[in-house]
Design a protein around this motif. Structure first.
Motif, PDB file in Angstrom:
ATOM      1  N   SER A 164       0.815  -1.223   0.000  1.00  6.33           N
ATOM      2  CA  SER A 164       0.000   0.000   0.000  1.00  6.33           C
ATOM      3  C   SER A 164       0.840   1.260   0.000  1.00  6.33           C
ATOM      4  O   SER A 164       0.453   2.264  -0.602  1.00  6.33           O
ATOM      5  CB  SER A 164      -0.933   0.007   1.221  1.00  6.33           C
ATOM      6  OG  SER A 164      -1.743  -1.150   1.229  1.00  6.33           O
ATOM      7  N   MET A 165       1.998   1.220   0.644  1.00  7.75           N
ATOM      8  CA  MET A 165       2.834   2.412   0.761  1.00  7.75           C
ATOM      9  C   MET A 165       3.977   2.434  -0.243  1.00  7.75           C
ATOM     10  O   MET A 165       4.935   3.190  -0.069  1.00  7.75           O
ATOM     11  CB  MET A 165       3.418   2.488   2.180  1.00  7.75           C
ATOM     12  CG  MET A 165       2.400   2.793   3.258  1.00  7.75           C
ATOM     13  SD  MET A 165       1.725   4.449   3.123  1.00  7.75           S
ATOM     14  CE  MET A 165       3.172   5.416   3.464  1.00  7.75           C
ATOM     15  N   TYR A 166       3.898   1.639  -1.301  1.00  7.83           N
ATOM     16  CA  TYR A 166       4.964   1.611  -2.298  1.00  7.83           C
ATOM     17  C   TYR A 166       5.062   2.965  -2.998  1.00  7.83           C
ATOM     18  O   TYR A 166       4.049   3.533  -3.435  1.00  7.83           O
ATOM     19  CB  TYR A 166       4.698   0.507  -3.312  1.00  7.83           C
ATOM     20  CG  TYR A 166       5.734   0.397  -4.406  1.00  7.83           C
ATOM     21  CD1 TYR A 166       7.016  -0.036  -4.134  1.00  7.83           C
ATOM     22  CD2 TYR A 166       5.418   0.746  -5.718  1.00  7.83           C
ATOM     23  CE1 TYR A 166       7.969  -0.137  -5.132  1.00  7.83           C
ATOM     24  CE2 TYR A 166       6.363   0.649  -6.735  1.00  7.83           C
ATOM     25  CZ  TYR A 166       7.640   0.202  -6.419  1.00  7.83           C
ATOM     26  OH  TYR A 166       8.594   0.112  -7.417  1.00  7.83           O
ATOM     27  N   GLN A 167       6.291   3.510  -3.076  1.00  9.67           N
ATOM     28  CA  GLN A 167       6.609   4.818  -3.659  1.00  9.67           C
ATOM     29  C   GLN A 167       5.957   5.972  -2.898  1.00  9.67           C
ATOM     30  O   GLN A 167       5.876   7.088  -3.411  1.00  9.67           O
ATOM     31  CB  GLN A 167       6.202   4.880  -5.138  1.00  9.67           C
ATOM     32  CG  GLN A 167       7.034   3.959  -6.023  1.00  9.67           C
ATOM     33  CD  GLN A 167       6.714   4.119  -7.494  1.00  9.67           C
ATOM     34  OE1 GLN A 167       5.816   4.877  -7.861  1.00  9.67           O
ATOM     35  NE2 GLN A 167       7.442   3.417  -8.334  1.00  9.67           N
ATOM     36  N   GLN A 168       5.483   5.719  -1.673  1.00  7.32           N
ATOM     37  CA  GLN A 168       4.953   6.783  -0.822  1.00  7.32           C
ATOM     38  C   GLN A 168       5.668   6.834   0.526  1.00  7.32           C
ATOM     39  O   GLN A 168       5.371   7.685   1.353  1.00  7.32           O
ATOM     40  CB  GLN A 168       3.451   6.575  -0.578  1.00  7.32           C
ATOM     41  CG  GLN A 168       2.621   6.576  -1.832  1.00  7.32           C
ATOM     42  CD  GLN A 168       1.153   6.312  -1.533  1.00  7.32           C
ATOM     43  OE1 GLN A 168       0.716   6.405  -0.393  1.00  7.32           O
ATOM     44  NE2 GLN A 168       0.398   5.991  -2.554  1.00  7.32           N
ATOM     45  N   PHE A 169       6.584   5.919   0.736  1.00  2.40           N
ATOM     46  CA  PHE A 169       7.259   5.800   2.025  1.00  2.40           C
ATOM     47  C   PHE A 169       8.473   6.716   2.061  1.00  2.40           C
ATOM     48  O   PHE A 169       9.319   6.676   1.164  1.00  2.40           O
ATOM     49  CB  PHE A 169       7.689   4.347   2.241  1.00  2.40           C
ATOM     50  CG  PHE A 169       8.537   4.128   3.459  1.00  2.40           C
ATOM     51  CD1 PHE A 169       8.084   4.488   4.712  1.00  2.40           C
ATOM     52  CD2 PHE A 169       9.799   3.559   3.351  1.00  2.40           C
ATOM     53  CE1 PHE A 169       8.875   4.292   5.841  1.00  2.40           C
ATOM     54  CE2 PHE A 169      10.589   3.347   4.463  1.00  2.40           C
ATOM     55  CZ  PHE A 169      10.113   3.722   5.715  1.00  2.40           C
TER      56      PHE A 169
END
Length: 613
Positions: A164-169
């Motif tokens: 879910s947090m891929y490229q948003q972490f």
């Protein structure tokens, strides 16, 4: 020279800044500077979908066009990339290898902290192996969990597109209000020979939670004076963790007088097993100390998301990977020679699924699952032998109730031990307690059979709380619900046993006349088995219940008795002195016809009293 020209034409690892281009120069030509036209044509022919075509990718800044190319960065350059291009660096390391090494200014062969690079997906962090410092010990803890094979799989949030947090972490972010962290409880119980080289020291334990900046924290126990053989601490610490995949626990034994570290150990948080464990300590060269260890108790509390806030563990990992994690559960009462049986379950296993698995693998049970059920039992632990033992609390586990959530809801710090029992319907009918039936019926019944009660002075962090309880709840039941609701408070964790508390009732009666002053509130202590609802319904004015420790109540009583005894003794002394004076100097009787004046009488009495004194 040709070498100097080549060095001038070579681009830095950060590339050209697009904001500094000349007005007539395009981004494509700027990226191709330093190469011949044939090289540019070969790159375009071999890799038409090169990362250079997208100006937002970090691969355009670090010149590694092929998957088999590796970039090697100085630690200062890597730190600048972590600060400026955090998410782009993570995206780059999903398909490219990156290496960082210590800066040339480290003339003492010290090492940089590798955790910040691991959090950004950097695969290779080179260290100076001739220096035994904290970064090298952390590197050993990172790669010894899987047998020291040299490879560790990165967390899913750094490479898996299904996360879910891929490229948003962003590891350096300090504000994650929209994610509910996991709460860990760590108790340092005792130690064994914690300072091998000093038997007369005063050791204390320092605990460091090493992770991303939001999760990092530091704790320290009290020192034990001149005891390194078997010191006892019994101190509990609570800490919150958002990103659990890359968090390490460091235990350091510190001599209180000299602040010197005598032993240490670093363990990944995911490798720390739940329950009571012995942690073997190591020296500063990371060599095992055979007879030195710490006795600890650790557990991961269940996340309690408030509102629409999702737990952080679900966002930073894949659903398939979380479901593939296996847990062990112990079932008691299964027919057979053994008193209990251990089963492997997953995070989503319900009671009905485990019951079917149990019936399929156990001999001597019928295939009809309706005749069997699972029961939760909580046995209370008495601190003293003279204390009356309470009957265990039992309830039937619902078919769709998750077993992992049930195991995480048990708190041994509150003074009980839980277990799961396999039973038949006939056994339940014969052994069911009448009081337990009333509780179960009250839980199933409507809201008319329950009431709300407000308890004051629960803890400094929670001055009051409101709970919903059945009408037949006793004072101890209300106290137990109150402590369960305030279980994360430090003052409650120090005294988790409900039998150590009492409910103090304070009622202020309304004055009969409006002109009269406010009446003084009356206080009394409810007995443990007194019905709280009946006591609350008798109030004829403003009232409240106050949670008090029995020690505080007893101390107040002792102070009051001392005050009363002091007052009575003072009255006795005053009375005896008056009687003594009356016996020595009786009142003078003067005849009414006496010619003495008032002044003479006063003078005579004054002279007589002075003589007596």
């Amino acid at each position: 020279s040709s070498r100097g020209k080549e060095r001038k034409s070579r681009k830095s690892i950060f590339g050209n800044n697009p904001g500094r281009l000349s007005p007539g120069e395009s981004a494509a030509l700027a990226k191709a500077s330093g190469k011949g036209p044939f090289d540019v044509m070969r790159q375009t022919w071999e890799d038409p979908c090169s990362p250079y075509n997208s100006p937002a990718s970090l691969s355009a800044i670090i010149r590694t066009p092929k998957c088999y190319h590796i970039s090697s960065l100085n630690e200062n350059a890597a730190k600048r990339l972590c600060r400026r291009y955090s998410q782009k660096l993570i995206q780059h390391t999903t398909c490219q290898l990156l290496r960082t090494y210590p800066a040339a200014t480290r003339i003492d062969s010290s090492n940089p902290h590798p955790l910040i690079f691991w959090l950004h997906g950097v695969q290779l962090v080179a260290l100076n192996y001739q220096t035994d410092d904290l970064p090298l010990q952390l590197n050993a803890a990172m790669f010894e969990a899987n047998g020291g094979c040299g490879y560790v799989l990165k967390p899913p949030v750094l490479w898996d597109k299904n996360c879910s947090m891929y490229q948003q972490f962003c590891p350096l972010e300090r504000d994650l209000d929209n994610k509910e962290p996991a709460i860990y409880s760590l108790t340092i119980v005792s130690g064994q020979n914690v300072c091998p080289s000093n038997s007369t020291g005063s050791p204390c334990i320092e605990i460091d939670v090493l992770g991303m900046p939001l999760d990092s924290c530091h704790f320290r126990t009290k020192p034990i004076h001149r005891n390194t053989l078997n010191p006892m601490w019994n101190e509990q610490f609570l800490f919150r963790v958002h990103f659990e995949d890359l968090v390490f626990l460091r235990f350091a034994v510190v001599e209180n007088n000299s602040s010197a570290v005598t032993a240490q150990r670093i363990i990944p948080l995911k490798a720390l097993k739940r329950g009571y464990r012995h942690v073997q300590l190591r020296n500063l060269h990371n060599e095992a100390l055979e007879i030195s260890s710490l006795f600890i108790n650790s557990r991961r509390m269940e996340e309690s998301p408030s509102g629409n806030t999702p737990p952080a563990s679900m966002l930073f990992s894949m659903g398939e990977r979380k479901a593939a994690v296996t847990y062990k559960v112990t079932i008691h009462g299964i027919p057979g020679p053994e008193p209990f049986t251990v089963f492997n379950i997953s995070a989503g296993t319900t009671a009905a699924q485990l019951l079917h698995q149990l019936l399929a693998t156990t001999k001597g049970t019928e295939s009809c699952a309706a005749d069997y059920f699972l029961m939760e039992e909580k046995s209370f632990i008495s601190k003293e032998k003279s204390e009356c033992r309470k009957p265990p609390f039992q309830r039937v586990i619902g078919p769709e109730e998750g077993l992992v959530q049930l195991l995480n809801s048990w708190f041994p710090e509150e003074g009980y031990v839980g277990r799961i029992i396999f039973k038949t319907r006939e056994e339940n009918l014969n052994e069911r307690n009448v009081f337990q039936e009333a509780k179960e019926d009250a839980a199933i019944s409507s809201e008319d059979d329950s009431f709300f009660v407000q308890v004051h002075d629960v803890s400094p962090e929670q001055p009051r709380t409101v709970i919903k309880a059945p009408r037949f709840s006793t004072a101890q039941d209300v106290i137990q619900q109150t402590l369960c609701k305030a279980k994360y408070s430090y003052s409650i964790l120090s005294n988790p046993n409900p039998s150590d508390y009492v409910l103090l009732e304070e009622v202020t009666k309304e004055p009969a006349n409006k002109k009269s002053s406010t009446s003084k509130p009356s206080q009394r202590i409810l007995s443990d088995q007194e019905c709280v609802f009946q006591a609350q319904s008798k109030w004829k004015g403003a009232g409240k219940f106050i949670l008090k420790l029995k020690e505080q109540v007893q101390a107040a009583r002792d102070d009051k008795r001392k005050g009363i005894s002091f007052t009575s003794e003072l009255k006795k002394l005053t009375k005896s002195s008056k009687q003594y004076r009356g016996f020595i100097s009786p009142p003078l009787q003067v005849l009414p016809d006496s010619p003495q004046s008032k002044d003479e009488r006063a003078a005579c009495s004054l002279t007589f009293s002075d003589i007596v004194e």
